[in-house]
Design a protein around this motif. Structure first.
Motif, PDB file in Angstrom:
ATOM      1  N   ALA B  34     -10.751  16.396  -4.421  1.00 52.85           N
ATOM      2  CA  ALA B  34     -11.642  16.223  -3.262  1.00 52.85           C
ATOM      3  C   ALA B  34     -10.849  15.469  -2.202  1.00 52.85           C
ATOM      4  O   ALA B  34     -10.029  14.611  -2.524  1.00 52.85           O
ATOM      5  N   MET B  35     -11.068  15.826  -0.951  1.00 52.93           N
ATOM      6  CA  MET B  35     -10.340  15.153   0.133  1.00 52.93           C
ATOM      7  C   MET B  35     -11.293  14.791   1.250  1.00 52.93           C
ATOM      8  O   MET B  35     -12.141  15.591   1.641  1.00 52.93           O
ATOM      9  N   CYS B  36     -11.129  13.579   1.765  1.00 56.00           N
ATOM     10  CA  CYS B  36     -11.973  13.086   2.856  1.00 56.00           C
ATOM     11  C   CYS B  36     -11.070  12.738   4.047  1.00 56.00           C
ATOM     12  O   CYS B  36      -9.889  12.434   3.861  1.00 56.00           O
ATOM     13  N   PRO B  37     -11.654  12.758   5.258  1.00 59.21           N
ATOM     14  CA  PRO B  37     -10.840  12.377   6.419  1.00 59.21           C
ATOM     15  C   PRO B  37     -10.289  10.960   6.246  1.00 59.21           C
ATOM     16  O   PRO B  37     -10.974  10.076   5.723  1.00 59.21           O
ATOM     17  N   LEU B  38      -9.050  10.787   6.658  1.00 59.06           N
ATOM     18  CA  LEU B  38      -8.423   9.460   6.616  1.00 59.06           C
ATOM     19  C   LEU B  38      -8.510   8.881   8.026  1.00 59.06           C
ATOM     20  O   LEU B  38      -7.864   9.396   8.944  1.00 59.06           O
ATOM     21  N   VAL B  39      -9.327   7.879   8.183  1.00 69.38           N
ATOM     22  CA  VAL B  39      -9.536   7.299   9.513  1.00 69.38           C
ATOM     23  C   VAL B  39      -8.737   5.997   9.611  1.00 69.38           C
ATOM     24  O   VAL B  39      -9.046   5.013   8.950  1.00 69.38           O
ATOM     25  N   LEU B  40      -7.694   6.031  10.407  1.00 64.88           N
ATOM     26  CA  LEU B  40      -6.826   4.859  10.580  1.00 64.88           C
ATOM     27  C   LEU B  40      -6.736   4.504  12.052  1.00 64.88           C
ATOM     28  O   LEU B  40      -6.832   5.380  12.918  1.00 64.88           O
ATOM     29  N   PRO B  41      -6.499   3.232  12.349  1.00 69.51           N
ATOM     30  CA  PRO B  41      -6.238   2.856  13.744  1.00 69.51           C
ATOM     31  C   PRO B  41      -4.906   3.466  14.193  1.00 69.51           C
ATOM     32  O   PRO B  41      -4.103   3.872  13.350  1.00 69.51           O
ATOM     33  N   PRO B  42      -4.657   3.522  15.486  1.00 66.87           N
ATOM     34  CA  PRO B  42      -3.356   4.019  15.951  1.00 66.87           C
ATOM     35  C   PRO B  42      -2.210   3.232  15.316  1.00 66.87           C
ATOM     36  O   PRO B  42      -2.304   2.029  15.109  1.00 66.87           O
ATOM     37  N   ILE B  43      -1.137   3.957  15.021  1.00 60.75           N
ATOM     38  CA  ILE B  43       0.029   3.334  14.373  1.00 60.75           C
ATOM     39  C   ILE B  43       0.958   2.766  15.445  1.00 60.75           C
ATOM     40  O   ILE B  43       1.302   3.445  16.412  1.00 60.75           O
ATOM     41  N   VAL B  44       1.364   1.518  15.248  1.00 59.80           N
ATOM     42  CA  VAL B  44       2.294   0.877  16.186  1.00 59.80           C
ATOM     43  C   VAL B  44       3.730   0.974  15.677  1.00 59.80           C
ATOM     44  O   VAL B  44       4.655   1.276  16.418  1.00 59.80           O
ATOM     45  N   HIS B  45       3.902   0.752  14.375  1.00 65.35           N
ATOM     46  CA  HIS B  45       5.268   0.719  13.843  1.00 65.35           C
ATOM     47  C   HIS B  45       5.272   1.092  12.361  1.00 65.35           C
ATOM     48  O   HIS B  45       4.402   0.656  11.607  1.00 65.35           O
ATOM     49  N   VAL B  46       6.255   1.884  11.988  1.00 67.48           N
ATOM     50  CA  VAL B  46       6.449   2.228  10.571  1.00 67.48           C
ATOM     51  C   VAL B  46       7.832   1.751  10.146  1.00 67.48           C
ATOM     52  O   VAL B  46       8.820   2.001  10.855  1.00 67.48           O
ATOM     53  N   ALA B  47       7.888   1.079   9.020  1.00 69.14           N
ATOM     54  CA  ALA B  47       9.188   0.675   8.466  1.00 69.14           C
ATOM     55  C   ALA B  47       9.376   1.335   7.112  1.00 69.14           C
ATOM     56  O   ALA B  47       8.455   1.345   6.285  1.00 69.14           O
ATOM     57  N   VAL B  48      10.541   1.929   6.923  1.00 66.14           N
ATOM     58  CA  VAL B  48      10.889   2.498   5.614  1.00 66.14           C
ATOM     59  C   VAL B  48      11.730   1.463   4.887  1.00 66.14           C
ATOM     60  O   VAL B  48      12.791   1.059   5.371  1.00 66.14           O
ATOM     61  N   GLU B  49      11.239   1.005   3.759  1.00 67.61           N
ATOM     62  CA  GLU B  49      11.979  -0.025   3.020  1.00 67.61           C
ATOM     63  C   GLU B  49      12.805   0.551   1.880  1.00 67.61           C
ATOM     64  O   GLU B  49      13.904   0.091   1.613  1.00 67.61           O
ATOM     65  N   MET B  50      12.232   1.550   1.200  1.00 69.97           N
ATOM     66  CA  MET B  50      12.961   2.121   0.063  1.00 69.97           C
ATOM     67  C   MET B  50      12.839   3.640   0.081  1.00 69.97           C
ATOM     68  O   MET B  50      11.736   4.183   0.170  1.00 69.97           O
ATOM     69  N   ASN B  51      13.961   4.300  -0.014  1.00 70.15           N
ATOM     70  CA  ASN B  51      14.014   5.751  -0.110  1.00 70.15           C
ATOM     71  C   ASN B  51      14.564   6.138  -1.465  1.00 70.15           C
ATOM     72  O   ASN B  51      15.316   5.378  -2.092  1.00 70.15           O
ATOM     73  N   ALA B  52      14.230   7.348  -1.904  1.00 73.37           N
ATOM     74  CA  ALA B  52      14.870   7.942  -3.087  1.00 73.37           C
ATOM     75  C   ALA B  52      14.824   7.033  -4.310  1.00 73.37           C
ATOM     76  O   ALA B  52      15.821   6.869  -5.016  1.00 73.37           O
ATOM     77  N   VAL B  53      13.675   6.441  -4.567  1.00 74.73           N
ATOM     78  CA  VAL B  53      13.545   5.536  -5.720  1.00 74.73           C
ATOM     79  C   VAL B  53      13.080   6.322  -6.940  1.00 74.73           C
ATOM     80  O   VAL B  53      12.086   7.046  -6.885  1.00 74.73           O
ATOM     81  N   LYS B  54      13.805   6.163  -8.020  1.00 74.85           N
ATOM     82  CA  LYS B  54      13.442   6.833  -9.273  1.00 74.85           C
ATOM     83  C   LYS B  54      12.603   5.887 -10.122  1.00 74.85           C
ATOM     84  O   LYS B  54      12.986   4.729 -10.311  1.00 74.85           O
ATOM     85  N   SER B  55      11.487   6.392 -10.606  1.00 80.05           N
ATOM     86  CA  SER B  55      10.596   5.555 -11.408  1.00 80.05           C
ATOM     87  C   SER B  55      11.303   5.056 -12.662  1.00 80.05           C
ATOM     88  O   SER B  55      11.993   5.830 -13.344  1.00 80.05           O
ATOM     89  N   PRO B  56      11.092   3.791 -13.014  1.00 82.47           N
ATOM     90  CA  PRO B  56      11.660   3.293 -14.273  1.00 82.47           C
ATOM     91  C   PRO B  56      11.047   3.972 -15.493  1.00 82.47           C
ATOM     92  O   PRO B  56      11.585   3.872 -16.595  1.00 82.47           O
ATOM     93  N   LEU B  57       9.920   4.660 -15.288  1.00 85.66           N
ATOM     94  CA  LEU B  57       9.291   5.364 -16.410  1.00 85.66           C
ATOM     95  C   LEU B  57      10.014   6.668 -16.738  1.00 85.66           C
ATOM     96  O   LEU B  57       9.839   7.228 -17.817  1.00 85.66           O
ATOM     97  N   GLU B  58      10.796   7.166 -15.784  1.00 83.60           N
ATOM     98  CA  GLU B  58      11.462   8.455 -15.973  1.00 83.60           C
ATOM     99  C   GLU B  58      12.654   8.289 -16.916  1.00 83.60           C
ATOM    100  O   GLU B  58      13.558   7.489 -16.669  1.00 83.60           O
ATOM    101  N   THR B  59      12.654   9.051 -17.993  1.00 84.50           N
ATOM    102  CA  THR B  59      13.744   8.952 -18.967  1.00 84.50           C
ATOM    103  C   THR B  59      14.700  10.135 -18.878  1.00 84.50           C
ATOM    104  O   THR B  59      15.736  10.132 -19.542  1.00 84.50           O
TER     105      THR B  59
END
Lengths: 178, 147
Positions: B34-59
């Motif tokens: 099920a999907m509902c509208p995502l109502v967010l205020p206008p975005i001022v800034h996005v920061a990417v802190e971590m890319n390409a992270v592999k889950s520690p659960l992945e064996t």
């Protein structure tokens, strides 16, 4: 107890059993969810104290298995293709069991109450770990699986943890024993 | 004059109705939550802190997350297009992935939140002190997402 909101088309054959965890804190929260229109759900629910609820008829399909992984890749009978789980599923569903894993069409789902933790924190889903299935739940699971395999003629090697057949949190039902 | 004013008020109330009405959510399907509208205020800034992270659960050593490199612009588009998946309904239909990227987002109203996304267009958004929101963006068909 049967919640008909999760029952779908008739199930004419049962080729496997899929063991899940609910990712909800209580049986009540799961059962409440089963009352939503077109809800997903499984045929049985095992509560924390081992109580077993039957939540759908075994003559009806339920939507519990989700997108299928390639069985031949996991069993090393074919080479993996480029990562694309959606295409992978589309290739699988047109196959017949046991060339593919049991699907919504031909499997019984058993849900065990248990959450992926920590809940509601900044820990991304990819790092959450399902809580252990407790002794009461595992005893009930053994009893239920024994009855189902005997009655339906499902071989033990066709019973799977959910992440084995579908792309799910790898710790889901990892401590379930049957 | 009074009649015209009453008419204006009536139109105003009608126009405001969708804001107060129950969110238009799509029902669950066999392979889609099920999907509902995502109502967010206008975005001022996005920061990417971590890319390409592999889950520690992945064996599985063959799982390679290196292609999951997102930009602030991509995340801005993701958050603009994504839908909210109601809690408790996402379990069976959403695909779990062992690769993720994460960071923070600042909104015009001063609030900030932590976001994460997977290769399979499933994400999360967490505002301080609020429950985690599960997101899914079926229309986000651009790399590095996989669809």
């Amino acid at each position: 107890m049967r919640k008909f909101a999760i029952e779908r088309d008739a199930m004419t054959a049962v080729h496997g059993i899929i063991v899940h965890q609910t990712n909800s804190p209580t049986a009540t929260s799961t059962l409440n969810g089963y009352q939503r229109p077109k809800a997903n759900g499984a045929h049985f629910l095992i509560d924390r104290d081992g109580t077993i609820y039957q939540t759908a008829s075994l003559y009806k399909q339920t939507w519990h298995a989700g997108w299928l992984k390639s069985r031949c890749v996991l069993e090393k009978r074919c080479a993996p293709s480029k990562f694309n789980p959606i295409r992978e599923h589309k290739r699988e569903v047109v196959k017949s069991a046991p060339d593919r894993f049991p699907s919504n069409e031909d499997s019984i789902g058993i849900e065990i109450v248990g959450e992926a933790l920590p809940r509601g924190t900044a820990v991304v889903d990819e790092k959450k770990v399902y809580e252990s299935v407790n002794d009461a739940q595992n005893n009930s699971l053994k009893w239920l699986v024994s009855g189902l395999t005997t009655t339906l003629g499902v071989p033990l090697h066709e019973i799977f943890r959910h992440p084995t057949i579908s792309r799910k949190n790898l710790t889901e039902a990892s401590t379930a024993k049957w | 004059m009074v009649g015209r004013l009453a008419l204006l008020i009536l139109f105003g109330l009608m126009a405001a109705q969708p804001l107060s009405a129950k969110p238009r959510c799509t029902p669950e399907r066999e392979y889609e939550p099920a999907m509902c509208p995502l109502v967010l205020p206008p975005i001022v800034h996005v920061a990417v802190e971590m890319n390409a992270v592999k889950s520690p659960l992945e064996t599985d050593p063959s799982v390679d997350c290196s292609e999951l490199v997102v930009t602030p612009a991509l995340i801005r588009r993701y958050l603009t297009r994504a839908k909210q998946v109601p809690s408790g309904t996402s379990h069976s239909q959403l695909l779990w992935d062992s690769c993720s990227a994460s960071g923070t987002v600042l909104f015009k109203d001063g609030r900030s939140a932590r976001w994460s996304v997977s290769r399979l267009r499933v994400g999360s958004l967490i505002f301080d002190g609020s429950p985690e929101m599960t997101l899914y963006c079926p229309t986000c068909k651009e790399k590095p997402f996989v669809w």
